[in-house]
Design a protein around this motif. Structure first.
Motif, short mmCIF file in Angstrom:
data_model
loop_
_atom_site.label_atom_id
_atom_site.label_comp_id
_atom_site.label_asym_id
_atom_site.label_seq_id
_atom_site.Cartn_x
_atom_site.Cartn_y
_atom_site.Cartn_z
N THR A 48 16.53 92.48 36.61
CA THR A 48 17.15 92.30 35.30
C THR A 48 17.81 90.94 35.19
O THR A 48 17.73 90.28 34.15
CB THR A 48 18.19 93.41 35.04
N ARG A 52 16.95 88.06 32.46
CA ARG A 52 17.97 87.49 31.57
C ARG A 52 18.00 85.96 31.66
O ARG A 52 18.19 85.27 30.65
CB ARG A 52 19.34 88.06 31.91
N GLY A 108 25.35 90.68 33.53
CA GLY A 108 24.01 90.18 33.24
C GLY A 108 23.99 88.88 32.46
O GLY A 108 22.93 88.36 32.14
N ARG A 109 25.16 88.33 32.16
CA ARG A 109 25.22 87.06 31.42
C ARG A 109 24.98 85.89 32.35
O ARG A 109 25.40 85.91 33.51
CB ARG A 109 26.58 86.89 30.74
#
Length: 131
Positions: A48, A52, A108-109
């Protein structure tokens, strides 16, 4: 070095090496990591995080062998990954450059760099990211 792998998704799953202590809470099925600031939950898996970074345009390709789960100097846990970024030099010439990006393992940034070198700053001036 320990590894943390992506979940059961179609396609190849990314994995990350780490020197941090990994813990698994079997009751909640939660992956956690022991940091200098205490125990933190890892909410985002490596595949993930890669997706991203690619979706944000901070990388156009990721080297899957260079993904590491780290504790940054600001205390955040992140996946540090190396790859390439495609840019236009002076707006005309296609170039590729090596880039290292941190993606938060908690949110997740894509995280801002803690240290931008003079070379990176100049590169960003003559070959800015397309927005």
């Amino acid at each position: 070095a320990r590894t943390c792998s992506g979940g059961r998704r179609p396609g190849p799953a990314a994995s990350a090496a780490t020197s941090l202590s990994l813990l698994i809470d079997l009751d909640s099925n939660t992956l956690m990591v022991e940091t200098s600031l205490g125990i933190k939950s890892v909410a985002v898996l490596p595949d993930t995080a890669v997706a991203r970074a690619l979706a944000a345009g901070t990388l156009t390709a990721v080297n899957p062998e260079q993904i590491e789960l780290i504790e940054r100097d600001d205390g955040k846990i992140a996946y540090r990954m190396s790859g390439q970024i495609g840019r236009k030099l002076f707006g005309f010439f296609d170039i590729k450059a090596a880039e290292t990006v941190d993606v938060s393992a908690e949110s997740g940034r894509v995280l801002p760099s803690l240290t931008d070198s003079l070379g990176a700053t100049l590169f960003n001036l003559v070959a800015p990211q397309a927005r």
